[in-house]
Design an enzyme around this catalytic site. Sequence first.
Site, mmCIF file in Angstrom:
data_model
loop_
_atom_site.group_PDB
_atom_site.id
_atom_site.type_symbol
_atom_site.label_atom_id
_atom_site.label_comp_id
_atom_site.label_asym_id
_atom_site.label_seq_id
_atom_site.Cartn_x
_atom_site.Cartn_y
_atom_site.Cartn_z
ATOM 1 N N HIS A 132 11.644 3.946 -0.498
ATOM 2 C CA HIS A 132 12.990 3.962 0.104
ATOM 3 C C HIS A 132 13.845 5.071 -0.510
ATOM 4 O O HIS A 132 14.559 5.779 0.185
ATOM 5 C CB HIS A 132 13.689 2.624 -0.148
ATOM 6 C CG HIS A 132 13.128 1.481 0.631
ATOM 7 N ND1 HIS A 132 12.835 1.567 1.968
ATOM 8 C CD2 HIS A 132 12.816 0.221 0.260
ATOM 9 C CE1 HIS A 132 12.361 0.394 2.388
ATOM 10 N NE2 HIS A 132 12.337 -0.432 1.366
ATOM 11 N N HIS B 100 12.893 8.421 0.786
ATOM 12 C CA HIS B 100 13.312 8.525 2.190
ATOM 13 C C HIS B 100 14.804 8.885 2.261
ATOM 14 O O HIS B 100 15.210 9.813 2.961
ATOM 15 C CB HIS B 100 13.032 7.173 2.857
ATOM 16 C CG HIS B 100 13.220 7.160 4.342
ATOM 17 N ND1 HIS B 100 13.126 6.009 5.076
ATOM 18 C CD2 HIS B 100 13.497 8.142 5.235
ATOM 19 C CE1 HIS B 100 13.328 6.291 6.363
ATOM 20 N NE2 HIS B 100 13.569 7.570 6.486
ATOM 21 N N HIS C 171 7.191 0.608 -3.834
ATOM 22 C CA HIS C 171 7.904 0.258 -2.599
ATOM 23 C C HIS C 171 9.336 0.812 -2.612
ATOM 24 O O HIS C 171 9.751 1.532 -1.713
ATOM 25 C CB HIS C 171 7.909 -1.272 -2.479
ATOM 26 C CG HIS C 171 8.593 -1.790 -1.259
ATOM 27 N ND1 HIS C 171 7.910 -2.285 -0.178
ATOM 28 C CD2 HIS C 171 9.916 -1.889 -0.926
ATOM 29 C CE1 HIS C 171 8.771 -2.667 0.756
ATOM 30 N NE2 HIS C 171 10.001 -2.437 0.319
ATOM 31 N N GLU C 172 10.059 0.473 -3.668
ATOM 32 C CA GLU C 172 11.467 0.902 -3.735
ATOM 33 C C GLU C 172 11.584 2.420 -3.851
ATOM 34 O O GLU C 172 12.513 3.022 -3.307
ATOM 35 C CB GLU C 172 12.199 0.212 -4.894
ATOM 36 C CG GLU C 172 12.274 -1.313 -4.804
ATOM 37 C CD GLU C 172 12.901 -1.818 -3.499
ATOM 38 O OE1 GLU C 172 13.692 -1.090 -2.876
ATOM 39 O OE2 GLU C 172 12.560 -2.950 -3.103
#
Length: 629
Positions: free
Chosen positions: A414, A417, A410-411
């Site tokens: 980010h 991105h 998940h992290e």
Amino acid sequence: MKMFSFLITAVLTFIFSTQLYSQKVYETRDEIPAEYKWNLNDIYKNWDEWEAGLQKLQKITDEIVGYQGKLKESPDNLLKVEKLIDDWKILAYKVYTFALLTRDSDTRNQEMNAKLQQAQIMFSKFNTTTSWINPEMLQIPWETMKKWLEDSAFKPYRFGIEDLYRQQAHVLDESKETLLSYFARFNQAPRDIYTNLSTADVDFPTITLSNGDKIQVTNGNYSRVLATNYNQEDRKNTFEAHYGVYKANENTYAAIYNAVCQKDWSEAQARNYKSCLEAQLDGNNIPVAVYENLVNTVKANTEPLKKYNILRKKILGLKEYHSYDGSIPLTDFNKTYPYEEAKKWVLASVKPLGKDYQSKMENALKGGWIDVFENKGKTSGAYSAGVYGVHPYMLMNYNETLDNVFTLGHELGHTMHTLLSDENQPFATSDYTIFVAEVASTFNEDLLLDYLLTQTKDPKERINLLQQAIRGITGTFYFQTLLADFELQVHKLVEEGKPVTAEVLNKIMDDLFTTYYGDTYSKDEILDRVWARIPHIYRTPFYVFQYATCFASSAKLHNDVTTGSEADREAARERYLNLLKSGGSDYPMEELKKAGVDLTKPETVNAVINQLDKLVTQLDEEINKLDKQ
Ligand SMILES: [Zn+2]
């Protein structure tokens, strides 16, 4: 989460970690090998450099102030100010993050808390001393500004300036704005009262469990019992005692929620909006249709949710299935996932995104970007924080659970991105909104699940993996949409001048539960008070729906990137990577549309509903395999 402290609370409220063992906590950071700690020297070599940065911020601020009253004189002046603001913010990110990360690695360090406060004071000073910029800019007629913006030197600032003029439509004249500003503090009162009533003044009772243990039914203990205690009677008693507190105060909670909605409606009317929803969505220029499409489509497609409850009831062998039975694990599977393994899996899982993406992620995992393990005093949870011109940093408290493997994925979503946005955007348009932020992270979780399912044949592990994914959809996507629906219905009552009482709120919630879950839950009348225990709807109205739209967007994109012909997948991948690269250069709805996601269409929302249906079918198959073993 991506520096949205708020999101992680929501996730923790609805999704429970079922594996409660943890790995060792280091006494000091010195014991941890360097490759598992972040290297802050990439930002500053030492505190002298940091201090110099802080002083330079003051110099830039002074320079900006020198332009006060001169913006309308020439496009050159405006451009210079825009560039100075960029310089200031780029530097501010470095100063702030350097202090923040140092503090978070040991929150007991008072000196670091002081430095962080120094940075914060600098920010609020900057905000005050530059508050003239927007009003002064808006004095330049739009026709003039439009001509100025044609100059390519303004390219990085075009979107921000156009958006400022767009939002101007709902800004009132000076005397009215002044009048409204007198009420600003007062308007915070309902949420302050809510916070006090539900935290400082709340008094949860203590109950005795079947094994003789006495527990106070606080939020934490309530979640823990529901997620780990296999005795249904214990779960029931915990649930009823916990909710009893909300029932006992339901009239007060209803009055507070009514006040929140009344505040929203008066503000919306004052600023010439047709509804509370329209006013709230205008900031990001999101059409009301997006919200309505979400609540209507989800409401009409609750079959997979019901199917899942029926399956759980069967597997758990319960005579009656209640809402408090929804978190207990289906198997007793406890496996540890070492960090070095997790790294390899996450990296392998992003193969569908191409070689370039994968090699950039490999670099992020090499060491120095991620603070992996827990040490005494370290801040809890996980986040990703970008530093433009340097690289993103990630905080983890890796404890070898499956949950944590997904948190890593998940992290990293980010982080990647941020990396792609920073590489492709000028600073002014590099910051993206939460609307697209959680798409990138959820997308990577989807890929990780795909990969891990191909890696294991053990039905118990597969069941665990499927549970992980299903909990995300039922807890975040469905439940947050249910709440979004509730918020919309209550605000509409207020707009129509109808009364909002505890009885009215309980009835709306009861009807929603019936629509969503049918008779797959045995009725617990007290559950209708759930609206009293969700802080988000009091603190940030019309916010939670974004969790659901992020799920829908990433489900649609994931489907596009991983299914269909090779050419189709290739094209979908390019569109997705372009979404990440586009940062904050356009409105989130426009960015998503370019990537092939139209949130005003039911098919987008249906992508996640179909995903759940598929996962529940898979879960059923794995359970059957287990029975045959
Ligand atoms: Zn996130």
